[in-house]
Design a protein around this motif. Structure first.
Motif, PDB file in Angstrom:
ATOM      1  N   SER A 109       0.840  -1.187   0.000  1.00 51.88           N
ATOM      2  CA  SER A 109       0.000   0.000   0.000  1.00 51.88           C
ATOM      3  C   SER A 109       0.879   1.242   0.000  1.00 51.88           C
ATOM      4  CB  SER A 109      -0.890  -0.005   1.250  1.00 51.88           C
ATOM      5  OG  SER A 109      -1.425   1.281   1.465  1.00 51.88           O
ATOM      6  N   PRO A 110       0.538   2.273  -0.781  1.00 54.31           N
ATOM      7  CA  PRO A 110       1.322   3.510  -0.755  1.00 54.31           C
ATOM      8  C   PRO A 110       1.284   4.196   0.610  1.00 54.31           C
ATOM      9  CG  PRO A 110      -0.498   3.660  -2.340  1.00 54.31           C
ATOM     10  CD  PRO A 110      -0.530   2.307  -1.738  1.00 54.31           C
ATOM     11  N   ILE A 111       0.320   3.837   1.421  1.00 56.55           N
ATOM     12  CA  ILE A 111       0.262   4.384   2.778  1.00 56.55           C
ATOM     13  C   ILE A 111       1.362   3.762   3.633  1.00 56.55           C
ATOM     14  CG2 ILE A 111      -1.140   4.484   4.892  1.00 56.55           C
ATOM     15  CD1 ILE A 111      -3.608   4.643   3.032  1.00 56.55           C
ATOM     16  N   GLU A 112       1.679   2.504   3.373  1.00 50.31           N
ATOM     17  CA  GLU A 112       2.674   1.780   4.161  1.00 50.31           C
ATOM     18  C   GLU A 112       4.089   1.928   3.628  1.00 50.31           C
ATOM     19  OE1 GLU A 112       1.358  -2.230   4.012  1.00 50.31           O
ATOM     20  OE2 GLU A 112      -0.508  -1.819   5.050  1.00 50.31           O
ATOM     21  N   SER A 113       4.250   2.081   2.312  1.00 48.78           N
ATOM     22  CA  SER A 113       5.577   2.050   1.716  1.00 48.78           C
ATOM     23  C   SER A 113       5.612   2.837   0.416  1.00 48.78           C
ATOM     24  CB  SER A 113       5.965   0.592   1.436  1.00 48.78           C
ATOM     25  OG  SER A 113       7.195   0.527   0.768  1.00 48.78           O
ATOM     26  N   LYS A 114       6.784   3.382   0.111  1.00 43.63           N
ATOM     27  CA  LYS A 114       6.944   4.061  -1.170  1.00 43.63           C
ATOM     28  C   LYS A 114       7.278   3.079  -2.283  1.00 43.63           C
ATOM     29  CE  LYS A 114      11.826   5.255  -0.694  1.00 43.63           C
ATOM     30  NZ  LYS A 114      12.787   6.339  -0.727  1.00 43.63           N
ATOM     31  N   PHE A 115       7.438   1.807  -1.948  1.00 43.10           N
ATOM     32  CA  PHE A 115       7.774   0.785  -2.927  1.00 43.10           C
ATOM     33  C   PHE A 115       6.517   0.068  -3.395  1.00 43.10           C
ATOM     34  CE2 PHE A 115      11.432   1.322  -0.142  1.00 43.10           C
ATOM     35  CZ  PHE A 115      12.381   1.707  -1.081  1.00 43.10           C
ATOM     36  N   GLY A 116       6.539  -0.384  -4.644  1.00 47.07           N
ATOM     37  CA  GLY A 116       5.385  -1.050  -5.220  1.00 47.07           C
ATOM     38  C   GLY A 116       5.235  -2.495  -4.810  1.00 47.07           C
ATOM     39  N   THR A 143       7.095  -5.921  -2.203  1.00 42.09           N
ATOM     40  CA  THR A 143       8.055  -6.299  -1.158  1.00 42.09           C
ATOM     41  C   THR A 143       9.424  -6.557  -1.776  1.00 42.09           C
ATOM     42  OG1 THR A 143       7.316  -8.597  -1.316  1.00 42.09           O
ATOM     43  CG2 THR A 143       6.355  -7.255   0.434  1.00 42.09           C
ATOM     44  N   GLU A 144       9.469  -7.052  -3.019  1.00 39.78           N
ATOM     45  CA  GLU A 144      10.748  -7.296  -3.680  1.00 39.78           C
ATOM     46  C   GLU A 144      11.513  -5.997  -3.890  1.00 39.78           C
ATOM     47  OE1 GLU A 144       7.859  -8.637  -4.634  1.00 39.78           O
ATOM     48  OE2 GLU A 144       8.208 -10.793  -4.425  1.00 39.78           O
ATOM     49  N   GLU A 145      10.795  -4.940  -4.310  1.00 39.73           N
ATOM     50  CA  GLU A 145      11.428  -3.639  -4.478  1.00 39.73           C
ATOM     51  C   GLU A 145      11.962  -3.129  -3.141  1.00 39.73           C
ATOM     52  OE1 GLU A 145       8.832  -0.815  -6.309  1.00 39.73           O
ATOM     53  OE2 GLU A 145       8.525  -2.057  -8.077  1.00 39.73           O
ATOM     54  N   ALA A 146      11.175  -3.275  -2.101  1.00 38.68           N
ATOM     55  CA  ALA A 146      11.587  -2.817  -0.771  1.00 38.68           C
ATOM     56  C   ALA A 146      12.821  -3.588  -0.299  1.00 38.68           C
ATOM     57  CB  ALA A 146      10.444  -2.976   0.223  1.00 38.68           C
ATOM     58  N   GLU A 147      12.828  -4.886  -0.512  1.00 40.49           N
ATOM     59  CA  GLU A 147      13.970  -5.703  -0.091  1.00 40.49           C
ATOM     60  C   GLU A 147      15.218  -5.362  -0.893  1.00 40.49           C
ATOM     61  OE1 GLU A 147      12.388  -9.635  -0.455  1.00 40.49           O
ATOM     62  OE2 GLU A 147      11.199  -9.450   1.380  1.00 40.49           O
TER      63      GLU A 147
END
Length: 64
Positions: A5-12, A14-18
């Motif tokens: 969610s864009p509310i939770e993360s700026k990444f689209g 979990t792979e992008e975030a990792e």
């Protein structure tokens, strides 16, 4: 691929975030391992104040 969610993360996903986390941690570790001399805090702060003031002046010029 799990969507975030864009509310939770700026990444689209979990792979992008990792992937970002891996990149960021490596960058920090390189900085910690660096043998280059550090920059004194007062010098960095003076540079940042000048940069912020420059951006403020540019923004004020654009507003007029």
């Amino acid at each position: 691929m799990a969507k975030l969610s864009p509310i939770e993360s700026k990444f689209g996903s979990t792979e992008e975030a990792e992937a970002y986390d891996v990149w960021f941690r490596a960058k920090v570790q390189r900085a910690l391992d660096s043998k280059e001399p550090g920059i004194p805090h007062d010098e960095v702060m003076a540079e940042m104040r000048a940069l912020i003031e420059s951006h403020r002046r540019n923004a004020a010029d654009l507003a007029t």
